[in-house]
Design a protein around this motif. Sequence first.
Motif, PDB file in Angstrom:
ATOM      1  N   ASP A 248       0.939  -1.342   0.116  1.00 36.98           N
ATOM      2  CA  ASP A 248      -0.186   0.048   0.098  1.00 36.98           C
ATOM      3  C   ASP A 248       0.968   1.339  -0.108  1.00 36.98           C
ATOM      4  OD1 ASP A 248      -2.752   1.402   0.369  1.00 36.98           O
ATOM      5  OD2 ASP A 248      -1.488   2.075   2.095  1.00 36.98           O
ATOM      6  N   ASN A 249       0.391   2.201  -0.778  1.00 36.25           N
ATOM      7  CA  ASN A 249       1.468   3.287  -1.042  1.00 36.25           C
ATOM      8  C   ASN A 249       1.532   4.168   0.663  1.00 36.25           C
ATOM      9  OD1 ASN A 249      -1.431   4.100  -1.159  1.00 36.25           O
ATOM     10  ND2 ASN A 249      -0.898   6.262  -2.087  1.00 36.25           N
ATOM     11  N   ASN A 250       0.381   4.195   1.303  1.00 35.45           N
ATOM     12  CA  ASN A 250       0.304   4.946   2.498  1.00 35.45           C
ATOM     13  C   ASN A 250       1.250   4.015   3.529  1.00 35.45           C
ATOM     14  OD1 ASN A 250      -1.649   7.030   1.938  1.00 35.45           O
ATOM     15  ND2 ASN A 250      -3.419   5.322   1.969  1.00 35.45           N
ATOM     16  N   GLN A 251       1.396   2.818   3.463  1.00 35.96           N
ATOM     17  CA  GLN A 251       2.262   1.927   4.251  1.00 35.96           C
ATOM     18  C   GLN A 251       3.562   2.003   3.822  1.00 35.96           C
ATOM     19  OE1 GLN A 251       1.399  -2.295   3.682  1.00 35.96           O
ATOM     20  NE2 GLN A 251       3.280  -2.772   5.142  1.00 35.96           N
ATOM     21  N   TYR A 252       3.883   2.328   2.732  1.00 38.51           N
ATOM     22  CA  TYR A 252       5.380   2.585   2.372  1.00 38.51           C
ATOM     23  C   TYR A 252       5.651   4.010   2.654  1.00 38.51           C
ATOM     24  CZ  TYR A 252       9.360   3.333  -0.374  1.00 38.51           C
ATOM     25  OH  TYR A 252      10.837   3.825  -0.859  1.00 38.51           O
ATOM     26  N   PHE A 253       4.776   4.934   2.321  1.00 41.34           N
ATOM     27  CA  PHE A 253       5.259   6.244   2.701  1.00 41.34           C
ATOM     28  C   PHE A 253       5.388   6.364   4.286  1.00 41.34           C
ATOM     29  CE2 PHE A 253       3.982  10.656   4.212  1.00 41.34           C
ATOM     30  CZ  PHE A 253       4.718  11.395   2.993  1.00 41.34           C
ATOM     31  N   GLU A 254       4.621   5.735   5.056  1.00 40.77           N
ATOM     32  CA  GLU A 254       4.732   5.785   6.486  1.00 40.77           C
ATOM     33  C   GLU A 254       6.079   5.104   6.956  1.00 40.77           C
ATOM     34  OE1 GLU A 254       2.455   4.395  10.795  1.00 40.77           O
ATOM     35  OE2 GLU A 254       1.585   3.920   8.805  1.00 40.77           O
ATOM     36  N   LEU A 255       6.398   3.886   6.431  1.00 38.53           N
ATOM     37  CA  LEU A 255       7.839   3.427   6.594  1.00 38.53           C
ATOM     38  C   LEU A 255       8.980   4.346   6.172  1.00 38.53           C
ATOM     39  CD1 LEU A 255       9.445   1.129   7.334  1.00 38.53           C
ATOM     40  CD2 LEU A 255       9.572   0.169   5.132  1.00 38.53           C
ATOM     41  N   ALA A 256       8.863   4.827   5.200  1.00 40.55           N
ATOM     42  CA  ALA A 256      10.028   5.956   4.809  1.00 40.55           C
ATOM     43  C   ALA A 256      10.012   7.357   5.669  1.00 40.55           C
ATOM     44  CB  ALA A 256       9.736   6.345   3.296  1.00 40.55           C
ATOM     45  N   THR A 257       8.850   7.537   6.145  1.00 44.71           N
ATOM     46  CA  THR A 257       8.537   8.711   6.890  1.00 44.71           C
ATOM     47  C   THR A 257       9.217   8.490   8.275  1.00 44.71           C
ATOM     48  OG1 THR A 257       6.761   9.717   5.846  1.00 44.71           O
ATOM     49  CG2 THR A 257       7.214  10.467   7.977  1.00 44.71           C
ATOM     50  N   ASN A 258       8.831   7.446   8.717  1.00 45.39           N
ATOM     51  CA  ASN A 258       9.283   6.788  10.026  1.00 45.39           C
ATOM     52  C   ASN A 258      10.883   6.800  10.023  1.00 45.39           C
ATOM     53  OD1 ASN A 258       6.920   6.753  11.358  1.00 45.39           O
ATOM     54  ND2 ASN A 258       6.585   4.522  11.024  1.00 45.39           N
ATOM     55  N   THR A 259      11.525   6.113   8.937  1.00 44.74           N
ATOM     56  CA  THR A 259      12.924   6.162   8.669  1.00 44.74           C
ATOM     57  C   THR A 259      13.642   7.576   8.832  1.00 44.74           C
ATOM     58  OG1 THR A 259      12.491   4.188   7.452  1.00 44.74           O
ATOM     59  CG2 THR A 259      14.664   5.134   7.471  1.00 44.74           C
ATOM     60  N   MET A 260      13.028   8.387   8.168  1.00 46.57           N
ATOM     61  CA  MET A 260      13.308   9.915   8.172  1.00 46.57           C
ATOM     62  C   MET A 260      13.394  10.339   9.409  1.00 46.57           C
ATOM     63  SD  MET A 260      11.681  11.134   4.500  1.00 46.57           S
ATOM     64  CE  MET A 260      12.535  13.100   4.512  1.00 46.57           C
ATOM     65  N   SER A 261      12.391   9.918  10.314  1.00 47.24           N
ATOM     66  CA  SER A 261      12.196  10.395  11.552  1.00 47.24           C
ATOM     67  C   SER A 261      13.464  10.125  12.556  1.00 47.24           C
ATOM     68  CB  SER A 261      11.043   9.911  12.223  1.00 47.24           C
ATOM     69  OG  SER A 261       9.692  10.832  11.446  1.00 47.24           O
ATOM     70  N   THR A 262      13.865   8.919  12.261  1.00 45.60           N
ATOM     71  CA  THR A 262      14.788   8.520  13.052  1.00 45.60           C
ATOM     72  C   THR A 262      16.306   9.237  12.786  1.00 45.60           C
ATOM     73  OG1 THR A 262      15.664   6.667  11.561  1.00 45.60           O
ATOM     74  CG2 THR A 262      14.118   6.227  13.382  1.00 45.60           C
ATOM     75  N   MET A 263      16.533   9.688  11.522  1.00 45.85           N
ATOM     76  CA  MET A 263      17.309  10.526  11.187  1.00 45.85           C
ATOM     77  C   MET A 263      17.249  12.048  11.887  1.00 45.85           C
ATOM     78  SD  MET A 263      19.623   8.722   9.422  1.00 45.85           S
ATOM     79  CE  MET A 263      19.688   7.128   8.728  1.00 45.85           C
ATOM     80  N   ASN A 264      16.053  12.336  11.691  1.00 44.98           N
ATOM     81  CA  ASN A 264      15.801  13.810  12.365  1.00 44.98           C
ATOM     82  C   ASN A 264      16.016  13.872  13.875  1.00 44.98           C
ATOM     83  OD1 ASN A 264      15.106  14.837   9.898  1.00 44.98           O
ATOM     84  ND2 ASN A 264      12.894  14.186  10.020  1.00 44.98           N
ATOM     85  N   ASP A 265      15.965  12.641  14.339  1.00 42.87           N
ATOM     86  CA  ASP A 265      16.181  12.454  15.845  1.00 42.87           C
ATOM     87  C   ASP A 265      17.559  12.740  16.180  1.00 42.87           C
ATOM     88  OD1 ASP A 265      13.458  12.245  16.263  1.00 42.87           O
ATOM     89  OD2 ASP A 265      13.754  10.190  16.747  1.00 42.87           O
TER      90      ASP A 265
END
Length: 278
Positions: A248-265
Amino acid sequence: MEIMILSGIIMGIATLFYLQQIKAKDNKKAQQQGLDYISQIKKIITIVQQHRGLTAAWLNGDTKVTTQLVILKQLISKEMKLLKFTPIYQNERWSAFADHWDRLLKLNKNLLIENSFEQHTLMIRNLAYLLEDTAEISHLTTDFLPEFTNIGYVWRELILTTESIGQSRAIGTGVATQQYCSSVDKIRLNFLIETMTKITLNTLQHLSYLPQEINTHKELVKRATEKMNQLIETMKFELVNASTITIDNNQYFELATNTMSTMNDIFDHQVMQLKTTL
């Protein structure tokens, strides 16, 4: 005569010490302001990256993201206004971004998917250069921060790392929405997979940290590495090498977003550590 000479020497030393104190105080003020500007620029980069990813879904027919795109546009406008009366506003890179962003908004549906990605990416790259320029001007470099010998990695490599994930989010979201991965998208995603793999093995290991922050730093790096590896595996097996794309495109978007969030942290933790030393 000797007393006069001695008095002159003492006065000279005192004056020099006073001037050094003033310079140190000015440097510290510039550093503190610089960190505030950098945090603001980083926030705008993050929102533009989100806008790029959701625009990819929108241009591929996912109308459910329309409301989110409106909210992101409002957020960017709000954040841009906060920098209006700062030195950043006078920077040529900022002027170029503001003009580019305004023109992009006017294109709307007439914008091609490929062009949208390129235009967003150019703006983000420009903002990344602006962030690095701001760090240099504000004395936020190794020469002025002896506790952070690899601070340059934060202003450049860490930003580029997050951007690589952002690009994979935009391209992958489009692929998941269409349920089709073109040969061009496969080449791009494979390149990003290679880049992200190298980043995980190298960049994150070069970041500096204060002795008292070692445990927090290690935990943040561990979390980011795990998320990055999960995203890479998903890109490989759910997008690039999948005979049928079902994610699902939303599922993929969320996974990538969460990955970016760890970098932002990690970025936020680096900034927090800097603030404690200024």
